[in-house]
Design an enzyme around this catalytic site. Sequence first.
Site, short mmCIF file in Angstrom:
data_model
loop_
_atom_site.label_atom_id
_atom_site.label_comp_id
_atom_site.label_asym_id
_atom_site.label_seq_id
_atom_site.Cartn_x
_atom_site.Cartn_y
_atom_site.Cartn_z
N ASP A 100 3.45 2.15 2.24
CA ASP A 100 3.71 2.77 3.48
C ASP A 100 5.36 2.74 3.59
OD1 ASP A 100 1.23 3.12 3.83
OD2 ASP A 100 0.94 1.80 5.40
N CYS A 129 0.81 -1.26 0.02
CA CYS A 129 0.00 0.00 0.09
C CYS A 129 0.79 1.52 -0.03
CB CYS A 129 -1.02 0.12 1.17
SG CYS A 129 -0.01 -0.40 2.68
N CYS A 133 1.30 -5.47 7.65
CA CYS A 133 1.84 -4.10 8.07
C CYS A 133 3.08 -4.46 8.99
CB CYS A 133 1.03 -3.06 8.61
SG CYS A 133 -0.68 -3.05 7.72
N CYS A 164 -0.41 3.50 8.01
CA CYS A 164 -1.81 3.32 8.71
C CYS A 164 -1.41 3.22 10.15
CB CYS A 164 -2.46 2.23 8.09
SG CYS A 164 -1.98 0.44 8.74
S1 FES Z 1 -2.53 -1.18 5.46
FE1 FES Z 1 -0.77 0.14 4.61
S2 FES Z 1 0.70 -0.28 5.93
FE2 FES Z 1 -0.77 -0.85 7.11
#
Ligand code: FES
Lengths: 394, 157
Positions: free
Chosen positions: B37, B35, B108, B64
């Site tokens: 991050d 995603c 994550c 997140c």
């Molecule tokens: S869902 Fe994007 S890092 Fe947690």
Amino acid sequence: MSSKRIYLDHSATTPVAEEVIEAMEPYFSEKFGNPSSLHSFGRESRDALEKSRKQIADFIGARPSEIIFTGVGTEADNLAIMGVAFSENAAFGTKNQRNHIITSKIEHPAVRETCKYLEKRGWKITWLDVNSEGLINPRDVENAITKETILVTIMHVNNEIGTIQPIEEIGKICAKHKVYFHTDAVQSYGKISINVKKMNIDLLSASAHKIYGPKGIGFLYVHQDVKIVPITHGGGHETGLRSGTENIPGIVGFAKATELASKNMKSEAERIGKMKDKLVKELLKIPGSRINGSKDQRIYVNINISFEGVEGEALLLRLDEKGIAVSTGSACSSKSLEPSPVLTAIGLKPEQAHGSLRITFGKENREEDIDYIAEQIKNVVGSLRKISPFKKNW
Amino acid sequence: MEQYNKKVMQHFLKPKNVGEIKNPDGVGKVGNLVCGDIMHVFIKVKEIKGKDTIYQIKFQTLGCAAAVATSDVVIDLAKGKTIQDALKITNQDVVRELGGLPAIKVHCSLLAEQALSEAIYDYMIKKGKKVPKELEEKHKRNQEHEKNFHDKFKCEK
Ligand code: FES
Ligand SMILES: Cc1ncc(COP(=O)(O)O)c(C=O)c1O
């Protein structure tokens, strides 16, 4: 958790208005009859059903017989698209089949997934692009129409970025080419005035819970000349298009919510519009922010803004802690872990969609709260940037 | 959606281990391919009782709530540990320490494990230490992952 609670997610759902609850109340146990029954109990319900149908029909310039009540907005979208696709008119599987549907890349999942379902089963679907403002070009619709096209389905107001599509022009084009035109008006119904006849709309979906009505009731307007087939089969209710005993309290509530919306539409557009503009102005003072979607072709309740260097779910949850309820198009908050297809369609890079926030206003919001909201968003963006590895000096 | 538990929310709302260490002995920078991050881990290492020990460790994360919470917890777990022990920390340990994560958020926690092991790898290379075979392999996988990450997200770092 903060003691202050400010709800800014009205495109997700709205609280049911007092007057709506009052209007619904008698239809749970006092007037509970089945509208299909011939006795007085049934008649009471039937009267309420038909009165509600007329109210709603009048509001969009339709005939009462053209309003089909459904379980939800999603069901209305499904009925519109599959109802046309499976109709004799489409003659699917024959030599003369018209198995082509035109839609856009920014439709709500209720439309998108229904079209995908058909695509997997042999239907040809054209997925129109939008420009960077989030708007469909009517000329693209016209260019996509072929002999095989049976339906164009383009939403009126987008649920994420609030853009208002040029449905009047699209309606004209569809009428000219004798192609059915369906619009998902779930986010516009009760906020922008709609006249289905003037706008050449053949099918239109709406949902009560977006306009201070109850959840679990929607309708599909179907022009009397449009022949669709049901997707729910049974006792033949709603002129055979949606079998199942009618949700009378819900329908009465929907009619009441429509009446209130019709009464307040103009003043609310002005009041909320002002509030929204003020908040936009404040939020754009935050460095690294940008508004997503057209600034003028946009419903007055919607702000969609991205902040560089922060993630939307984190933003949402930290704002929730301050009592502010919003929504986001970040990949991290979606079930698929993909960024919002709408934000992608308007050209946002994943990292921009990542920091997106949707704020949608409603009738309980007050201008006095705008400063507080702006302040909290500024603080939370700041606090998240502090823990982020991005080296920019905000 | 499945909700975060109280402990996750605590670590997310008030992370204790955020920061950047000046002149760190090792830095790990990783991105989450899923995603987009990003997490950075900084460590300082010194010999305590004859063993190389992480005595200072901080993180910075763009992500997140789960990404922030798992970052904060992996730091708690690694702080004061010998390099040898710190290398044994897995994302499962992080998830366990948090009392569980929503299923969709388990990915994550991988970021936290990767960032820590990358920081240790960086430290070992800088100090001319012999890198254990497992860590070498993990580093290779992380690098592959990083390349894909940058192809997908093209973000500055
Ligand atoms: S869902 Fe994007 S890092 Fe947690
Ligand atoms: C544009 C649009 N279409 C359809 C729907 C679905 O409506 P309902 O929740 O009544 O099924 C929504 C609501 O989220 C919407 O915003």
